[in-house]
Design a protein around this motif. Structure first.
Motif, PDB file in Angstrom:
ATOM      1  N   ASN A   1       0.827  -1.208   0.000  1.00  0.00           N
ATOM      2  CA  ASN A   1       0.000   0.000   0.000  1.00  0.00           C
ATOM      3  C   ASN A   1       0.862   1.260   0.000  1.00  0.00           C
ATOM      4  OD1 ASN A   1      -2.267  -1.585   0.013  1.00  0.00           O
ATOM      5  ND2 ASN A   1      -2.636  -1.378   2.211  1.00  0.00           N
ATOM      6  N   GLU A   2       1.957   1.238   0.733  1.00  0.00           N
ATOM      7  CA  GLU A   2       2.851   2.391   0.778  1.00  0.00           C
ATOM      8  C   GLU A   2       3.492   2.637  -0.577  1.00  0.00           C
ATOM      9  OE1 GLU A   2       7.017   3.296   2.919  1.00  0.00           O
ATOM     10  OE2 GLU A   2       5.412   2.686   4.263  1.00  0.00           O
TER      11      GLU A   2
ATOM     12  N   SER B   1       1.655   9.454  -6.085  1.00  0.00           N
ATOM     13  CA  SER B   1       1.912  10.856  -5.753  1.00  0.00           C
ATOM     14  C   SER B   1       3.096  11.388  -6.545  1.00  0.00           C
ATOM     15  CB  SER B   1       2.175  11.009  -4.259  1.00  0.00           C
ATOM     16  OG  SER B   1       3.412  10.412  -3.938  1.00  0.00           O
TER      17      SER B   1
ATOM     18  N   LEU C   1       0.927   4.207  -2.890  1.00  0.00           N
ATOM     19  CA  LEU C   1       0.728   5.615  -2.586  1.00  0.00           C
ATOM     20  C   LEU C   1       1.877   6.470  -3.104  1.00  0.00           C
ATOM     21  CD1 LEU C   1      -0.736   5.491   1.035  1.00  0.00           C
ATOM     22  CD2 LEU C   1      -1.921   6.128  -1.070  1.00  0.00           C
TER      23      LEU C   1
END
Length: 128
Positions: free
Chosen positions: A61-62, A69, A65
């Motif tokens: 998940n990190e 971004s 993300l």
């Protein structure tokens, strides 16, 4: 923290449900230096495989993300090298010391470190 629903029928086990906050707290505890996932799982009464899956999911998940971004995540700074001045006087040459104790007797053998291979051969022969 009670994680089992209260309405479970008698004699039948129900799957535990953990809150997102609880999972995040436990996963954050796993990111310390020298931390054992098994020890963290045992402390929180979790299965180590379940915790490992949570940690892997958090890492995925990190990464997602960060990929979405435009802002890059700063990496932690590496520790700076700190030179240490050492005094070189009264320095003894490196040596191998072997101390053998048996009952109330003790034998200490000192061997030059430059002759480590010979010391190993001597020890193998002596211990055989």
């Amino acid at each position: 923290m009670n994680t089992i629903e209260e309405e479970a029928p008698p004699g039948r086990r129900r799957r535990r449900r953990y809150s997102v906050e609880f999972k995040a707290q436990v996963v954050a505890a796993c990111h310390g230096p020298g931390v054992s996932l098994a020890a963290i799982a045992l402390h929180h009464k979790l299965n180590a495989n379940l915790l490992r899956r949570w940690v892997e999911q958090a890492e995925v998940n990190e990464r997602v993300l960060v990929a979405r971004s435009d802002v890059s995540v700063p990496s932690p700074a590496a520790p700076a090298f700190v030179p240490v001045a050492l005094e070189t006087r009264n320095v003894r040459p490196a040596e191998i010391r072997v101390e053998v104790r048996r009952a109330d007797q003790s034998i200490t053998v000192s061997w030059p470190a430059s002759e480590a291979a010979q010391c190993a051969a001597w020890l193998r022969e002596w211990l055989a």
